[in-house]
Design an enzyme around this catalytic site. Structure first.
Site, PDB file in Angstrom:
ATOM      1  CG  LEU A  63      -1.915  -1.218   1.251  1.00 16.07           C
ATOM      2  CD1 LEU A  63      -2.882  -0.982   2.305  1.00 16.07           C
ATOM      3  CD2 LEU A  63      -2.876  -1.260   0.158  1.00 16.07           C
TER       4      LEU A  63
ATOM      5  CE1 TYR B 110       9.188   0.686 -13.580  1.00 17.98           C
ATOM      6  CE2 TYR B 110       9.473   1.454 -15.926  1.00 17.98           C
ATOM      7  CZ  TYR B 110       8.813   0.885 -14.873  1.00 17.98           C
ATOM      8  OH  TYR B 110       7.590   0.192 -15.138  1.00 17.98           O
TER       9      TYR B 110
END
Length: 313
Positions: A33, A146
């Site tokens: 989360l 990334y």
């Protein structure tokens, strides 16, 4: 079939959870989360076939978790998703996107999982490719930590497939959009434009608006994940896009029309590192997975605008 979805509270992950439940599968959703939202799982939580585990793939007891739940297929969407943060802090990006993936692969091997469907990146692993539309046969050329982490995840999982017989496939989505997309992140321009125009705020285009992207609706991407969870496509990367280029300026016009707002964006200097073009060749996904996009851009924009309109009321 019993499944595990990492990144289950995210935009794509939660949509995948809903699809798997609708298809009758059991789902364990894992998410820390940190970027996913619990509200995305409200529908799933009404199902007795869904269980949620709040955990981080970097330090969770994945071996124990998989031994307990015994999933047949893992859909791995948990990730550090900010290109900017990856540039600012490459070790952190690698910890989540590479080490986290390897930890999951090792736990899957020990638990006897049949297949891991991994999320790669059709929008970044090729860098600036020599040809458009860009196929999976093009060399990878990561232009950010990334993108490098996504490629490394593919390499590690393919190694696990070859060495340990843990099957895998890699979904490389184009620019995904749709309901539940975060309108406050660095990406997600459809969500960003939709929310801003509905609120009457000024919208920004970086560059002259001629940059193009291949926009693919989230339900179509989820369908590719589900198909990749089957026996086909072991060890392969699948580009998941429409093969259609849309400029940022054209996109803004379409969203403004759907909202009923003035089509008057502000233009700002281009951002360092932004690609000029993106268009994926989806032939392999069509031929191997039997996948094809179903939602045209105008329809997808209408659904996305409706979602944000309802959310704002």
């Amino acid at each position: 079939m019993r499944t595990l979805v990492t990144g289950a509270a995210g935009f794509i992950g939660s949509t995948l959870v809903d699809r798997l439940l609708a298809d009758g599968h059991g789902v364990v959703g894992l998410d820390d989360l940190s970027s996913g939202r619990a509200e995305n799982l409200h529908s799933a939580e009404n199902s007795d076939k869904f269980e949620f585990v709040k955990a981080d793939i970097v330090d969770a007891d994945l071996t124990g978790l998989l031994a307990e739940f015994k999933p047949e297929v893992i859909f791995h969407l948990a990730a550090q998703i900010s290109v900017k943060r990856s540039v600012d802090d490459p070790p952190f990006d690698a910890t989540v996107n590479v080490v986290g993936t390897v930890r999951l692969a090792e736990a899957a091997r020990l638990a006897g999982v049949r297949k891991v469907v991994h999320t790669s990146s059709g929008g970044s692993v090729y860098g600036t490719p020599p040809a458009y539309p860009t196929s999976e046969d093009m060399p990878v050329n990561p232009a950010s930590p990334y993108a490098a982490g996504k490629v490394a995840g593919e390499v590690y999982l393919n190694m696990y497939r070859n060495l340990y017989d843990l099957d895998c496939s890699h979904i490389a989505p184009a620019n995904v959009y749709g309901p539940r997309q975060d309108p406050h992140g660095e990406a997600g321009v459809v969500a960003i434009f939709s929310e801003a125009l509905l609120a009457g705020r000024t919208t920004k285009i970086f560059g002259d608006g001629s940059d193009t992207r291949d926009y693919v609706f989230v339900d179509d991407v989820v369908d590719a994940f589900v198909r990749a969870g089957g026996p086909a496509g072991g060890g392969q990367r699948f580009n998941v896009g429409t093969g259609v280029e849309t400029s940022t300026r054209e996109l803004h016009t379409a969203i403004a029309g759907a909202v009923g707002a003035p089509d008057e964006p502000e233009f700002h200097p281009p951002r360092l590192g932004d690609l000029r073009r993106s268009r994926l060749d989806n032939t392999r996904a069509r031929e191997v997975l039997g996948w094809q996009p179903q939602v045209a851009l105008a329809e997808g924009i209408a659904k996305t605008v409706e979602f944000f309109r309802n959310k704002s009321q």
